[in-house]
Scaffold this motif. Structure first.
Motif, PDB file in Angstrom:
ATOM      1  N   ASP A 156      27.085 -14.979 -25.013  1.00 38.53           N
ATOM      2  CA  ASP A 156      26.387 -15.522 -23.782  1.00 38.53           C
ATOM      3  C   ASP A 156      26.219 -14.110 -22.950  1.00 38.53           C
ATOM      4  O   ASP A 156      27.421 -14.180 -22.190  1.00 38.53           O
ATOM      5  CB  ASP A 156      26.805 -16.482 -22.708  1.00 38.53           C
ATOM      6  N   GLY A 157      25.739 -12.916 -23.184  1.00 38.65           N
ATOM      7  CA  GLY A 157      25.672 -11.859 -21.940  1.00 38.65           C
ATOM      8  C   GLY A 157      24.925 -12.497 -20.143  1.00 38.65           C
ATOM      9  O   GLY A 157      25.183 -11.461 -19.790  1.00 38.65           O
ATOM     10  N   ARG A 158      24.747 -13.363 -20.545  1.00 35.83           N
ATOM     11  CA  ARG A 158      24.054 -13.812 -18.870  1.00 35.83           C
ATOM     12  C   ARG A 158      25.310 -14.400 -17.775  1.00 35.83           C
ATOM     13  O   ARG A 158      25.061 -14.424 -16.939  1.00 35.83           O
ATOM     14  CB  ARG A 158      22.680 -14.690 -19.061  1.00 35.83           C
ATOM     15  N   LEU A 159      27.250 -14.418 -18.651  1.00 40.16           N
ATOM     16  CA  LEU A 159      27.808 -15.407 -18.192  1.00 40.16           C
ATOM     17  C   LEU A 159      28.309 -13.937 -16.887  1.00 40.16           C
ATOM     18  O   LEU A 159      28.144 -12.875 -17.299  1.00 40.16           O
ATOM     19  CB  LEU A 159      28.555 -15.202 -18.530  1.00 40.16           C
ATOM     20  N   PRO A 160      28.769 -13.905 -15.776  1.00 41.19           N
ATOM     21  CA  PRO A 160      28.941 -12.739 -14.945  1.00 41.19           C
ATOM     22  C   PRO A 160      30.129 -12.299 -14.758  1.00 41.19           C
ATOM     23  O   PRO A 160      31.297 -13.270 -15.810  1.00 41.19           O
ATOM     24  CB  PRO A 160      29.220 -14.136 -13.060  1.00 41.19           C
ATOM     25  N   GLU A 161      30.276 -11.285 -14.953  1.00 41.95           N
ATOM     26  CA  GLU A 161      31.411 -10.167 -15.479  1.00 41.95           C
ATOM     27  C   GLU A 161      32.503 -10.759 -15.134  1.00 41.95           C
ATOM     28  O   GLU A 161      33.766 -10.902 -14.801  1.00 41.95           O
ATOM     29  CB  GLU A 161      31.345  -8.975 -15.362  1.00 41.95           C
ATOM     30  N   GLU A 162      32.679 -11.301 -13.394  1.00 44.08           N
ATOM     31  CA  GLU A 162      33.505 -11.378 -12.628  1.00 44.08           C
ATOM     32  C   GLU A 162      34.343 -12.491 -13.117  1.00 44.08           C
ATOM     33  O   GLU A 162      35.579 -12.688 -13.367  1.00 44.08           O
ATOM     34  CB  GLU A 162      33.470 -11.825 -11.555  1.00 44.08           C
ATOM     35  N   SER A 163      33.630 -13.368 -14.224  1.00 52.27           N
ATOM     36  CA  SER A 163      34.224 -14.665 -14.892  1.00 52.27           C
ATOM     37  C   SER A 163      35.049 -14.068 -16.465  1.00 52.27           C
ATOM     38  O   SER A 163      36.764 -14.184 -16.803  1.00 52.27           O
ATOM     39  CB  SER A 163      33.970 -15.689 -15.494  1.00 52.27           C
ATOM     40  N   MET A 164      34.551 -12.780 -16.872  1.00 57.90           N
ATOM     41  CA  MET A 164      35.152 -12.938 -18.127  1.00 57.90           C
ATOM     42  C   MET A 164      36.609 -11.254 -16.961  1.00 57.90           C
ATOM     43  O   MET A 164      37.538 -11.724 -17.530  1.00 57.90           O
ATOM     44  CB  MET A 164      34.237 -11.084 -18.531  1.00 57.90           C
TER      45      MET A 164
END
Length: 125
Positions: A80-88
């Motif tokens: 899911d590329g829509r998740l926020p990069e901050e979470s990653m």
């Protein structure tokens, strides 16, 4: 239909070759990965990862020394590329801390405009 069969056969062969080399890399690094328990062991040290942490590390382990952009890592690890990069980034930070406790020199590094990679020892490229 014959073309599809041929292509599928080639893809299966490439997948087996990649899996062989990933397993060989882990063997050379003395790492034991248990996907069921999401545990990674190096000699007498073990770490247990959350599902998301393990998904990220699995992608990085599949191609050590290859850099993944944040977006590519989101798509490959979590689909899911829509998740926020901050979470990653939060999960990457947790994985880094846990890997450090193993003591085998494996670490997740990131380079500007390249992304994240798993490197062993001082082999950051």
């Amino acid at each position: 239909a014959d073309d599809v069969t041929l292509i599928q056969s080639q893809l299966d062969r490439y997948t087996r070759r990649i899996n062989f080399w990933v397993e060989r890399q882990l063997e050379l690094e003395d790492l034991v990965v248990d996907a069921d328990s999401r545990t990674i062991t190096y000699h007498d040290n073990s770490i247990t990862l959350t599902k998301r942490e393990f998904q990220i590390l699995s992608v990085l382990l599949s191609r050590p020394d290859k850099y993944f952009s944040a977006e590519a890592l989101l798509v490959e690890a979590w689909h899911d590329g829509r998740l926020p990069e901050e979470s990653m980034r939060t999960y990457i930070s947790r994985v880094r801390k846990k890997l450090k406790t193993l003591g085998n020199g494996a670490e997740v590094v990131n380079k500007s405009r390249k992304g994240y990679a798993l490197v062993f020892g001082n082999r950051a490229k």
